[in-house]
Structures are given as structure tokens and as C-alpha cells.
Design a protein around this motif. Sequence first.
Motif, PDB file in Angstrom:
ATOM      1  N   VAL A   1       0.862  -1.172   0.000  1.00 42.09           N
ATOM      2  CA  VAL A   1       0.000   0.000   0.000  1.00 42.09           C
ATOM      3  C   VAL A   1       0.904   1.229   0.000  1.00 42.09           C
ATOM      4  N   ALA A   2       0.653   2.141  -0.927  1.00 46.35           N
ATOM      5  CA  ALA A   2       1.444   3.375  -1.040  1.00 46.35           C
ATOM      6  C   ALA A   2       0.485   4.567  -1.035  1.00 46.35           C
ATOM      7  N   PRO A   3      -0.047   4.914   0.144  1.00 47.30           N
ATOM      8  CA  PRO A   3      -1.048   5.981   0.198  1.00 47.30           C
ATOM      9  C   PRO A   3      -0.425   7.367   0.047  1.00 47.30           C
ATOM     10  N   PRO A   4      -1.238   8.354  -0.335  1.00 49.17           N
ATOM     11  CA  PRO A   4      -0.735   9.725  -0.366  1.00 49.17           C
ATOM     12  C   PRO A   4      -0.551  10.227   1.069  1.00 49.17           C
ATOM     13  N   ALA A   5       0.126  11.331   1.225  1.00 51.30           N
ATOM     14  CA  ALA A   5       0.449  11.859   2.549  1.00 51.30           C
ATOM     15  C   ALA A   5      -0.804  12.190   3.363  1.00 51.30           C
ATOM     16  N   ASN A   6      -1.855  12.642   2.738  1.00 48.59           N
ATOM     17  CA  ASN A   6      -3.055  13.065   3.463  1.00 48.59           C
ATOM     18  C   ASN A   6      -4.188  12.048   3.340  1.00 48.59           C
ATOM     19  N   CYS A   7      -3.916  10.805   3.602  1.00 49.11           N
ATOM     20  CA  CYS A   7      -4.887   9.734   3.372  1.00 49.11           C
ATOM     21  C   CYS A   7      -6.056   9.785   4.354  1.00 49.11           C
ATOM     22  N   GLY A   8      -5.808   9.897   5.624  1.00 54.01           N
ATOM     23  CA  GLY A   8      -6.860  10.051   6.626  1.00 54.01           C
ATOM     24  C   GLY A   8      -7.727   8.831   6.846  1.00 54.01           C
ATOM     25  N   GLU A   9      -9.049   9.046   6.906  1.00 54.89           N
ATOM     26  CA  GLU A   9     -10.015   8.007   7.250  1.00 54.89           C
ATOM     27  C   GLU A   9     -10.015   6.847   6.247  1.00 54.89           C
TER      28      GLU A   9
ATOM     29  N   THR B   1      -9.734   2.785   7.298  1.00 56.67           N
ATOM     30  CA  THR B   1     -10.656   1.755   6.831  1.00 56.67           C
ATOM     31  C   THR B   1      -9.921   0.665   6.057  1.00 56.67           C
ATOM     32  N   LEU B   2      -9.009   1.083   5.174  1.00 54.40           N
ATOM     33  CA  LEU B   2      -8.219   0.125   4.398  1.00 54.40           C
ATOM     34  C   LEU B   2      -7.359  -0.738   5.321  1.00 54.40           C
ATOM     35  N   SER B   3      -6.740  -0.126   6.320  1.00 50.84           N
ATOM     36  CA  SER B   3      -5.871  -0.882   7.227  1.00 50.84           C
ATOM     37  C   SER B   3      -6.669  -1.894   8.047  1.00 50.84           C
ATOM     38  N   GLN B   4      -7.899  -1.552   8.422  1.00 51.18           N
ATOM     39  CA  GLN B   4      -8.751  -2.502   9.138  1.00 51.18           C
ATOM     40  C   GLN B   4      -9.062  -3.717   8.255  1.00 51.18           C
TER      41      GLN B   4
ATOM     42  N   ALA C   1      -9.929   7.896  -7.230  1.00 55.57           N
ATOM     43  CA  ALA C   1     -10.966   7.169  -6.491  1.00 55.57           C
ATOM     44  C   ALA C   1     -10.509   6.746  -5.100  1.00 55.57           C
ATOM     45  N   GLY C   2      -9.190   6.766  -4.836  1.00 54.04           N
ATOM     46  CA  GLY C   2      -8.690   6.354  -3.532  1.00 54.04           C
ATOM     47  C   GLY C   2      -7.354   5.654  -3.618  1.00 54.04           C
ATOM     48  N   VAL C   3      -7.104   4.796  -2.642  1.00 58.53           N
ATOM     49  CA  VAL C   3      -5.803   4.126  -2.515  1.00 58.53           C
ATOM     50  C   VAL C   3      -5.879   2.704  -3.074  1.00 58.53           C
ATOM     51  N   PRO C   4      -5.115   2.398  -4.123  1.00 59.83           N
ATOM     52  CA  PRO C   4      -5.080   1.025  -4.634  1.00 59.83           C
ATOM     53  C   PRO C   4      -4.194   0.134  -3.756  1.00 59.83           C
ATOM     54  N   VAL C   5      -4.379  -1.150  -3.881  1.00 58.90           N
ATOM     55  CA  VAL C   5      -3.572  -2.136  -3.154  1.00 58.90           C
ATOM     56  C   VAL C   5      -2.903  -3.025  -4.192  1.00 58.90           C
ATOM     57  N   TYR C   6      -1.625  -3.331  -3.974  1.00 56.56           N
ATOM     58  CA  TYR C   6      -0.845  -4.115  -4.933  1.00 56.56           C
ATOM     59  C   TYR C   6      -0.444  -5.457  -4.323  1.00 56.56           C
ATOM     60  N   VAL C   7      -0.330  -6.455  -5.184  1.00 63.44           N
ATOM     61  CA  VAL C   7       0.183  -7.768  -4.783  1.00 63.44           C
ATOM     62  C   VAL C   7       1.552  -7.914  -5.422  1.00 63.44           C
ATOM     63  N   VAL C   8       2.553  -8.223  -4.576  1.00 66.52           N
ATOM     64  CA  VAL C   8       3.935  -8.348  -5.025  1.00 66.52           C
ATOM     65  C   VAL C   8       4.372  -9.794  -4.811  1.00 66.52           C
TER      66      VAL C   8
ATOM     67  N   ASP D   1     -13.347  -4.852  -2.451  1.00 66.90           N
ATOM     68  CA  ASP D   1     -13.648  -5.642  -1.266  1.00 66.90           C
ATOM     69  C   ASP D   1     -12.390  -6.405  -0.831  1.00 66.90           C
ATOM     70  N   PRO D   2     -11.992  -6.304   0.444  1.00 68.34           N
ATOM     71  CA  PRO D   2     -10.808  -7.043   0.914  1.00 68.34           C
ATOM     72  C   PRO D   2     -10.921  -8.551   0.711  1.00 68.34           C
ATOM     73  N   GLY D   3     -12.151  -9.065   0.644  1.00 63.43           N
ATOM     74  CA  GLY D   3     -12.332 -10.497   0.388  1.00 63.43           C
ATOM     75  C   GLY D   3     -11.789 -10.903  -0.974  1.00 63.43           C
ATOM     76  N   GLY D   4     -11.864 -10.008  -1.952  1.00 61.74           N
ATOM     77  CA  GLY D   4     -11.301 -10.293  -3.272  1.00 61.74           C
ATOM     78  C   GLY D   4      -9.791 -10.374  -3.230  1.00 61.74           C
ATOM     79  N   LEU D   5      -9.176  -9.508  -2.444  1.00 60.73           N
ATOM     80  CA  LEU D   5      -7.717  -9.555  -2.257  1.00 60.73           C
ATOM     81  C   LEU D   5      -7.328 -10.866  -1.595  1.00 60.73           C
ATOM     82  N   ARG D   6      -8.089 -11.261  -0.599  1.00 59.49           N
ATOM     83  CA  ARG D   6      -7.808 -12.520   0.092  1.00 59.49           C
ATOM     84  C   ARG D   6      -7.934 -13.702  -0.876  1.00 59.49           C
ATOM     85  N   LYS D   7      -8.970 -13.673  -1.716  1.00 59.81           N
ATOM     86  CA  LYS D   7      -9.186 -14.752  -2.688  1.00 59.81           C
ATOM     87  C   LYS D   7      -7.995 -14.854  -3.646  1.00 59.81           C
TER      88      LYS D   7
END
Length: 191
Positions: free
Chosen positions: A85-93, A97-100, A154-161, A176-182
Amino acid sequence: MNAASSSQETTRGNGRRTLVLLFAVFFGAMALAGVLRFSGWQPATHRNVGQLLQPPVDLRLQPPLLANGAPYSWKTDEKTWRILVAPPANCGEACVTLSQGLAKVWQLFGHNADNVEILWLGTPPAPLAETPTLRELAPSPAFRAALPGVDDPAGVPVYVVDPHGFVIMRHAPGTDPGGLRKDLATLLKLK
């Protein structure tokens, strides 16, 4: 004789029809499978939720540093996959939510959780801080810029390495985090 000849002819005709029917079913199924294969169709259970990157992005060219200044090694273990995850400096709420969601995904891996590291570029929010395989990376504009679509409005993308340092998949913001898990569960089976 006429009845015996007629009976033999009927049996022979039935045998031919059965043979032709078996031939049609066998080769018809093969033809249908070939058409589906070459048209690109895949069953829903085999589709990725995230976007597969072609070609993958090689992060080994710009090795990141951990928050303490030590270099991060991509080749720690051949079985270790990473969520980046490479969020921008002012990511906030949005980052909280993403970290949860990422903390829950990591916990759901159970015995495979040790084979998944979470890399967070910058300081991660509190919900993720308890994750044992969290690696806090030092902020790096060059490293962040190497990621495709990192500044998505649209927000912060998540990458798989992958275990060798190649970004192979991008999950769009709000996925949905469930898709990342899948997706990761499928990759962990490739050991």
C-alpha cells in the motif's frame, strides 16, 4: 430368413447410430472446449478479482528502505507474498478503513499468514500496527511513482507483489478485501 436378415440389418443400423452418436458427443465436447478456451472464457472461480499487470512491474530496480533506514530485501523467503500500500500523505479516514480490512485479511490466512507481509509506504494507521508481518517502508516518491495507477482519484489502490519483487496485480480503490484474500489464497497455493 427374411426375418433374420431384417433383424440383423436393424441391429447393425442401431450399432452404427450409437457409434455416430458417441463420435458426435465426444468430438462435439472437444470442439466446444476448444472454442471456449480460445475465446478467453474462464469459469468465475478462476478469475482474478484484481487487475493482472502485463508486464509486471520490477520493484527490485528501486529497492525500498524500511522506516528505520535498513534496506528491505525481496528475497527473504521464496514463499513470501506481499500486499503493498502506497497511500498519499493526506490519506486520513480512507487509510484507517483500508488498514482494518487488510488486518482482517491477514488474520484470515491462518497458518499461511506468516507467508504474507504487508508493506506500508509511510506510517500505517493504528489498526494495522498489531499485524506481526507489517513492514513499514520509508516514504519514497521515486518508489511510489513506480507503481501503476498509484495516484488514483478514487482512492488508494492495493498491490500484490510476488516473492521476487514484481508487482503482479493491482486492486482498485474500494475493492472488497475479500477479493484480495481470494487472489492471494490462490497464489499461496502455488508454493
